[in-house]
Design an enzyme around this catalytic site. Sequence first.
Site, mmCIF file in Angstrom:
data_model
loop_
_atom_site.group_PDB
_atom_site.id
_atom_site.type_symbol
_atom_site.label_atom_id
_atom_site.label_comp_id
_atom_site.label_asym_id
_atom_site.label_seq_id
_atom_site.Cartn_x
_atom_site.Cartn_y
_atom_site.Cartn_z
ATOM 1 N N ASP A 1 0.820 -1.219 0.000
ATOM 2 C CA ASP A 1 0.000 0.000 0.000
ATOM 3 C C ASP A 1 0.849 1.262 0.000
ATOM 4 O O ASP A 1 0.393 2.333 -0.394
ATOM 5 C CB ASP A 1 -0.939 0.009 1.205
ATOM 6 C CG ASP A 1 -2.093 -0.941 0.967
ATOM 7 O OD1 ASP A 1 -1.928 -2.147 1.212
ATOM 8 O OD2 ASP A 1 -3.140 -0.488 0.474
ATOM 9 N N ASN B 1 1.473 -2.873 4.249
ATOM 10 C CA ASN B 1 0.522 -3.725 3.521
ATOM 11 C C ASN B 1 -0.494 -4.254 4.542
ATOM 12 O O ASN B 1 -0.383 -3.983 5.742
ATOM 13 C CB ASN B 1 1.255 -4.865 2.800
ATOM 14 C CG ASN B 1 0.345 -5.589 1.813
ATOM 15 O OD1 ASN B 1 -0.345 -4.955 1.025
ATOM 16 N ND2 ASN B 1 0.317 -6.903 1.856
ATOM 17 N N LYS B 2 -1.455 -5.001 4.063
ATOM 18 C CA LYS B 2 -2.540 -5.496 4.902
ATOM 19 C C LYS B 2 -2.035 -6.093 6.216
ATOM 20 O O LYS B 2 -1.033 -6.804 6.238
ATOM 21 C CB LYS B 2 -3.307 -6.556 4.093
ATOM 22 C CG LYS B 2 -4.460 -7.234 4.801
ATOM 23 C CD LYS B 2 -5.459 -6.281 5.415
ATOM 24 C CE LYS B 2 -5.974 -5.232 4.462
ATOM 25 N NZ LYS B 2 -6.702 -4.132 5.152
#
Length: 359
Positions: free
Chosen positions: A249, A259-260
Amino acid sequence: MNDKFVLPDAVEIDRENAAVVILDQTLLPCEEKYESLTGIEELVDAIKKLKVRGAPAIGVAAAAGLAACTKRKVLEGTDRTGLSGWFDYCSESLKSSRPTAVNLAWAVDRMKNLFDSLLADGKEPVRIAEMLFDEAENIKNEDICMCRAIAANGLPLISKKGCGILTHCNAGHLAVSRFGTALSPIYLAHESGLEPKVYADETRPLLQGARLTAYELSKAGVDVTLICDNMAASLMASGKIDMVMAGCDRIALNGDVANKIGTLQVAILADYFGIPFYVLGPSSTFDAGTASGKDIKIEQRPAEEITTMHYSKRLAPDGIKVFNPAFDVTPASLITGYVTEKGYFASADGLVESVRKGR
Ligand code: MRU
């Protein structure tokens, strides 16, 4: 890769009706429902609720939304001053809807710079709206080209037949304009007869792995096995995983990656088991304005996503304290390599250099 993908695009730009058409990802995999968004509040709500999600896809949706909202204001007869204030309001609302994925702010800033220069040039509002649609289409088409190049640059990593690949969240077709980032070399490997074996983390709490990655890979005929997030260590210990491929991201200047949530623990496990951990994403996810992962703002999400959502009845005690960050930061030291549309980079320095050269 074939231009026509097995799934329709997650974001379509509807110039004629001044709208953004999205596949509502909160309903997947049970229902494939498209929604035509015409107002700024609707679009912001769709982004916040993750009806449209994934860093590149929210950038494209925001760009198309800015064009659509501008066109509607122009058709209402709004004057140039009104239009300028309206554009600022829409831009700020979109940017603050999800703070971690830099692609969103990147796409909004790109549209805003164009809007400001067209206004300063004295262009007619009707023409400005059409040129904003052109730019939104450019952003989407560039994203498709970048995903194609990421597929080609990532394919050599998947050299042997039947490679076991673990992925987290959804960095596939549904998260971008077409094909995916982390999943695009997998689609290419599948097309090339390499028969990759993908393991998808379910990705608590919003289950992007179970609902979206498992859905799109199986629909494309890729061999995919779903696991709970807490099974990754045991799977790696069994020797079935050759590599991890994850999306991103935001990539900071020092190579740290947001990121997630859950990506960090996968990276730590991969390091422990000596398994390569690759991050794949377009250059628009690289943020030269962010020095390191410590400077990345992490979005916090509602408690209900953990206590209630996806259960038939509430599962946790009323009033329980909940910690629900949407993303975590994986330090560069745990990342084996980065794949972008510009190539493969074994270090953050190579990545930074490639992005600088491209500007
Ligand atoms: O909260 P989400 O579902 O938007 O999070 C998505 C991810 O973390 C993806 O891995 C990332 O955006 C890359 S998408 C190509």
